[in-house]
Motif scaffolding. Structure first.
Motif, PDB file in Angstrom:
ATOM      1  N   VAL A   1       0.882  -1.169   0.000  1.00 25.47           N
ATOM      2  CA  VAL A   1       0.000   0.000   0.000  1.00 25.47           C
ATOM      3  C   VAL A   1       0.917   1.217   0.000  1.00 25.47           C
ATOM      4  CG1 VAL A   1      -1.794   1.265   1.245  1.00 25.47           C
ATOM      5  CG2 VAL A   1      -1.836  -1.249   1.192  1.00 25.47           C
ATOM      6  N   ASP A   2       1.233   1.672  -1.204  1.00 23.51           N
ATOM      7  CA  ASP A   2       2.244   2.716  -1.351  1.00 23.51           C
ATOM      8  C   ASP A   2       2.086   3.348  -2.730  1.00 23.51           C
ATOM      9  OD1 ASP A   2       4.451   4.300  -0.911  1.00 23.51           O
ATOM     10  OD2 ASP A   2       5.919   2.670  -0.941  1.00 23.51           O
ATOM     11  N   ASP A   3       2.365   4.641  -2.808  1.00 22.91           N
ATOM     12  CA  ASP A   3       2.321   5.292  -4.123  1.00 22.91           C
ATOM     13  C   ASP A   3       3.721   5.562  -4.670  1.00 22.91           C
ATOM     14  OD1 ASP A   3       3.197   7.392  -2.595  1.00 22.91           O
ATOM     15  OD2 ASP A   3       1.497   8.721  -3.012  1.00 22.91           O
ATOM     16  N   ASN A   4       4.733   4.903  -4.070  1.00 18.26           N
ATOM     17  CA  ASN A   4       6.136   5.088  -4.492  1.00 18.26           C
ATOM     18  C   ASN A   4       6.475   6.565  -4.667  1.00 18.26           C
ATOM     19  OD1 ASN A   4       6.260   2.336  -4.447  1.00 18.26           O
ATOM     20  ND2 ASN A   4       6.829   2.080  -6.597  1.00 18.26           N
ATOM     21  N   LEU A   5       6.327   7.316  -3.585  1.00 16.11           N
ATOM     22  CA  LEU A   5       6.608   8.756  -3.558  1.00 16.11           C
ATOM     23  C   LEU A   5       5.796   9.506  -4.618  1.00 16.11           C
ATOM     24  CD1 LEU A   5      10.491   8.526  -3.020  1.00 16.11           C
ATOM     25  CD2 LEU A   5       8.755   8.885  -1.261  1.00 16.11           C
TER      26      LEU A   5
ATOM     27  N   HIS B   1       3.454  -3.904   3.060  1.00 17.04           N
ATOM     28  CA  HIS B   1       4.411  -2.866   2.708  1.00 17.04           C
ATOM     29  C   HIS B   1       3.689  -1.533   2.829  1.00 17.04           C
ATOM     30  CE1 HIS B   1       7.312  -0.886  -0.224  1.00 17.04           C
ATOM     31  NE2 HIS B   1       6.288  -0.056  -0.215  1.00 17.04           N
ATOM     32  N   MET B   2       4.313  -0.565   3.469  1.00 15.56           N
ATOM     33  CA  MET B   2       3.744   0.796   3.531  1.00 15.56           C
ATOM     34  C   MET B   2       4.859   1.797   3.747  1.00 15.56           C
ATOM     35  SD  MET B   2       4.379  -0.136   6.637  1.00 15.56           S
ATOM     36  CE  MET B   2       5.055   1.068   7.777  1.00 15.56           C
ATOM     37  N   TYR B   3       4.560   3.066   3.584  1.00 18.04           N
ATOM     38  CA  TYR B   3       5.562   4.130   3.742  1.00 18.04           C
ATOM     39  C   TYR B   3       5.060   5.224   4.688  1.00 18.04           C
ATOM     40  CZ  TYR B   3       8.585   8.071   2.342  1.00 18.04           C
ATOM     41  OH  TYR B   3       9.447   9.136   2.339  1.00 18.04           O
TER      42      TYR B   3
ATOM     43  N   HIS C   1       7.710  -2.473   6.703  1.00 12.67           N
ATOM     44  CA  HIS C   1       8.747  -1.437   6.545  1.00 12.67           C
ATOM     45  C   HIS C   1       8.578  -0.398   7.650  1.00 12.67           C
ATOM     46  CE1 HIS C   1      10.196  -2.747   2.624  1.00 12.67           C
ATOM     47  NE2 HIS C   1       8.952  -2.822   2.185  1.00 12.67           N
ATOM     48  N   SER C   2       9.493   0.583   7.627  1.00 12.93           N
ATOM     49  CA  SER C   2       9.401   1.708   8.561  1.00 12.93           C
ATOM     50  C   SER C   2       8.348   2.713   8.092  1.00 12.93           C
ATOM     51  CB  SER C   2      10.725   2.465   8.614  1.00 12.93           C
ATOM     52  OG  SER C   2      11.703   1.744   9.304  1.00 12.93           O
ATOM     53  N   VAL C   3       7.767   3.410   9.062  1.00 16.28           N
ATOM     54  CA  VAL C   3       7.064   4.665   8.750  1.00 16.28           C
ATOM     55  C   VAL C   3       8.167   5.668   8.461  1.00 16.28           C
ATOM     56  CG1 VAL C   3       5.751   6.561   9.751  1.00 16.28           C
ATOM     57  CG2 VAL C   3       5.024   4.181  10.155  1.00 16.28           C
ATOM     58  N   ARG C   4       8.114   6.257   7.267  1.00 14.60           N
ATOM     59  CA  ARG C   4       9.246   7.087   6.862  1.00 14.60           C
ATOM     60  C   ARG C   4       8.907   8.535   6.561  1.00 14.60           C
ATOM     61  NH1 ARG C   4      10.426   2.689   2.421  1.00 14.60           N
ATOM     62  NH2 ARG C   4       8.371   2.043   3.146  1.00 14.60           N
ATOM     63  N   ASP C   5       7.613   8.852   6.529  1.00 17.89           N
ATOM     64  CA  ASP C   5       7.275  10.235   6.141  1.00 17.89           C
ATOM     65  C   ASP C   5       7.316  11.211   7.302  1.00 17.89           C
ATOM     66  OD1 ASP C   5       4.998   8.919   7.185  1.00 17.89           O
ATOM     67  OD2 ASP C   5       3.656  10.379   6.236  1.00 17.89           O
ATOM     68  N   GLU C   6       6.998  10.739   8.497  1.00 17.28           N
ATOM     69  CA  GLU C   6       6.965  11.650   9.649  1.00 17.28           C
ATOM     70  C   GLU C   6       7.157  10.858  10.941  1.00 17.28           C
ATOM     71  OE1 GLU C   6       3.036  13.270  10.585  1.00 17.28           O
ATOM     72  OE2 GLU C   6       2.172  11.967   9.041  1.00 17.28           O
TER      73      GLU C   6
END
Ligand code: ZN
Length: 423
Positions: free
Chosen positions: A182-186, A214-216, A234-239
């Motif tokens: 579940v990701d929009d690849n940035l 999978h998520m971001y 994966h890690s939470v990477r946006d905030e």
């Protein structure tokens, strides 16, 4: 020729005789044993094995060693359980190239992992039917390779019906887990809609599978937990993660897999990789294999790649989130997302441990994360800690990993199912 036959028969017979009459017990004695549970290490420990399994583990005063046990004195060494990678991939890569899927290459990948002390790999997607017979569930002992769990096809679909057809295919193939992204690849692709992933999660649960996602973004991680995801891959990477998210992870009792080396792999080749000259790297990956990554044009491409530079910028966010979540008592499950081109299986697991330490985790937290936690949270039968009845998957180290996690690289020997891995 015929005169030799009776002699050969006698020899064969006596070998058989020897095997069954003398005990097949093996005891490793004198080592410090870190059993993976997080408990204080056992000094002057004895690890007693039989038929590939742990029969007893404890201080030498508390273990009765049966007669005729084969003793291996490993005084001065440290024993830890084999590393479990809860997020890897197998079968696809040879060297730095993808697209090599075959049964032979899957076995080859699993052997590389094993030589680095990674004794179990949960491959989160991309395996094909050839991998199915290699699954850990079929193992008696693994035999010169890591144990394998698979997720099959990464489930995709624009509608619930489309996605559910993939779930059924995986189920038929015989997978251990389900996996979605579940990701929009940035912001470059369409993200899986909520109704689609909800349908996948519900159906996976009906069929008895845990599903890993999978998520971001923090927002997606939160929604996925609400929807029933069994593992954040994966890690939470946006905030930075917040208290609401921590409370939700606790309420659902879900593990969190940082895969910090996944981020590293996106940008690290923009410069000369300092690990290319590390003998622990080049023992499996020679200079010809990595030559394309040293090409100045390739390096420039990486440095100018917007996604790579964004992941680089966000890696410290992932590392800070790992520390926050570990401090909050969230189960951290060890994983790397290795086994994808330029994510070097086996070696990256050791880099991941280093990055986890750089994030502020203690060596003991890292070891537990790579042993007990994955076995417990993914229901990996008879694996994880060194305890009675479990498979005898372990590493004998020449140096104390609690002093420095990098000492896990000082591998004396690796055993899977009590069998020494040929390194
Ligand atoms: Zn992955």
């Amino acid at each position: 020729m015929t005169r030799l036959l009776p002699l050969i028969l006698v020899l064969v017979f006596s070998c058989e005789e020897k095997k069954s009459s003398t005990s097949s017990y093996v005891a490793f004695t004198g080592a410090v044993i870190i059993d993976g549970s997080g408990k204080t290490p056992i000094q002057n420990g004895t690890l007693l094995l039989k038929d590939g399994r742990v029969m007893a583990v404890g201080n030498h005063n508390d273990i009765d060693i049966p007669e005729n046990t084969q003793i291996q004195d490993v005084s001065g060494k440290t024993i830890i359980p084999g590393i479990i990678n809860a997020h890897g991939h197998v079968g696809d890569v040879k060297g730095i190239e993808g697209g090599h899927f075959s049964k032979e290459n899957t076995i080859d990948n699993l052997s590389i992992y094993a030589r680095y002390g990674v004794t179990t790999v949960v491959s989160l997607g991309g395996e094909r039917s050839e991998a199915e017979p290699l699954r850990a569930v079929n193992d008696t002992t693994a035999g010169q390779r890591a144990r394998l769990f698979i997720a099959g096809e990464v489930i995709e679909g624009e509608t619930p019906a489309e996605a559910l057809a993939v779930v059924e295919r995986n189920h038929k193939m015989g997978v251990d887990f389900m996996k979605i992204r579940v990701d929009d690849n940035l912001g470059t692709i369409q993200k899986m809609p909520e109704d689609v992933y909800q349908a996948i999660i519900d159906r996976s649960h009906e069929l008895g599978y845990k599903i890993s996602t999978h998520m971001y973004y923090l927002e997606d991680a939160r929604k996925l937990l609400e929807a029933g995801s069994d593992m954040l891959a994966h890690s939470v990477r946006d905030e930075p993660v917040d208290n609401e998210f921590i409370a939700l992870l606790k309420e659902k009792n879900i593990s969190y897999c940082p895969t910090l080396t996944r981020e590293l792999s996106t940008f690290v080749y923009g410069e000369e990789g300092d690990f290319f000259n590390d003998p622990f790297f080049s023992r499996e990956y020679d200079s010809a294999t990595v030559q394309p990554l040293r090409d100045p044009d390739y390096k420039l491409k990486v440095r100018n790649n917007l996604s790579a530079q964004t992941y680089k910028k966000q890696l410290p966010v992932a590392m800070a989130n790992l520390k926050t979540l570990a401090d909050a008592g969230i189960p951290i499950i060890f994983g790397t997302d290795s086994g994808i081109p330029t994510r070097f299986m086996g070696y990256f697991e050791h880099l991941e441990m280093e990055l986890m330490a750089d994030s502020g985790l203690t060596p003991m937290q890292i070891i537990v994360s790579a042993t007990k936690i994955p076995a417990e949270y993914l229901n990996l039968k008879d694996l994880g800690t060194l305890s009675r009845g479990h498979w005898a998957d372990f590493i004998i180290l020449d140096a104390d990993p609690l002093v420095d996690i990098k000492n896990v690289r000082n591998i004396h020997k690796v055993y899977i199912g009590g069998e020494e891995i040929d390194r």
